[in-house]
Design a protein around this motif. Structure first.
Motif, PDB file in Angstrom:
ATOM      1  N   TYR A   1       0.818  -1.208   0.000  1.00  0.00           N
ATOM      2  CA  TYR A   1       0.000   0.000   0.000  1.00  0.00           C
ATOM      3  C   TYR A   1       0.852   1.258   0.000  1.00  0.00           C
TER       4      TYR A   1
ATOM      5  N   LYS B   1      -2.162  -8.496   3.216  1.00  0.00           N
ATOM      6  CA  LYS B   1      -1.783  -7.083   3.267  1.00  0.00           C
ATOM      7  C   LYS B   1      -0.418  -6.984   3.942  1.00  0.00           C
TER       8      LYS B   1
ATOM      9  N   CYS C   1      -3.851   3.890  -0.819  1.00  0.00           N
ATOM     10  CA  CYS C   1      -4.435   2.946  -1.783  1.00  0.00           C
ATOM     11  C   CYS C   1      -3.481   1.777  -2.040  1.00  0.00           C
ATOM     12  N   LEU C   2      -4.037   0.718  -2.620  1.00  0.00           N
ATOM     13  CA  LEU C   2      -3.219  -0.406  -3.044  1.00  0.00           C
ATOM     14  C   LEU C   2      -2.277   0.077  -4.139  1.00  0.00           C
TER      15      LEU C   2
ATOM     16  N   CYS D   1      -0.623   5.827  -5.638  1.00  0.00           N
ATOM     17  CA  CYS D   1      -1.048   4.794  -6.586  1.00  0.00           C
ATOM     18  C   CYS D   1      -1.289   5.449  -7.950  1.00  0.00           C
TER      19      CYS D   1
END
Length: 101
Positions: A38, A76, A44-45, A86
């Motif tokens: 993250y 995660k 965000c991813l 991201c």
């Protein structure tokens, strides 16, 4: 920021090997799965990386594939963050969008 959290900028394939978490609930425990990194900037991813333990090998190619226990397993990565936004947030930020974090 937590001092135990690493900053990862590149070499995700190499880094994920250090962060493998054993799936002890599986019939045959292994570290296989999709590990999610993250963004430190937007939350965000940022990147998903597959970790394959090597116990299961493709009959066609001979390359390692995900074990049964690792298919559909998302992990995660909490011990590392990426110091970049991201892709979606970079585009929005470049187009003048204001982010409130």
């Amino acid at each position: 920021m937590d001092p135990k959290v690493d900053i990862v900028k590149r070499s995700f394939d190499k880094d994920v090997r250090k962060r493998g978490i054993l799936n002890t609930s599986a019939r045959e425990p292994c570290e296989c799965g999709m590990y999610e990194y993250y963004s430190q900037k937007c939350g965000c991813l940022y990147k998903s990386v597959f970790l394959k333990c090597g116990k299961t090998v493709s009959e066609k190619t001979g390359n390692p594939i995900l074990c049964q226990a690792g298919r559909g397993r998302n992990v995660k990565v909490e011990s590392a963050v990426v110091p970049f936004r991201c892709a979606s947030c970079r585009i929005g930020y470049a187009n003048g969008a204001v982010a409130y974090y």
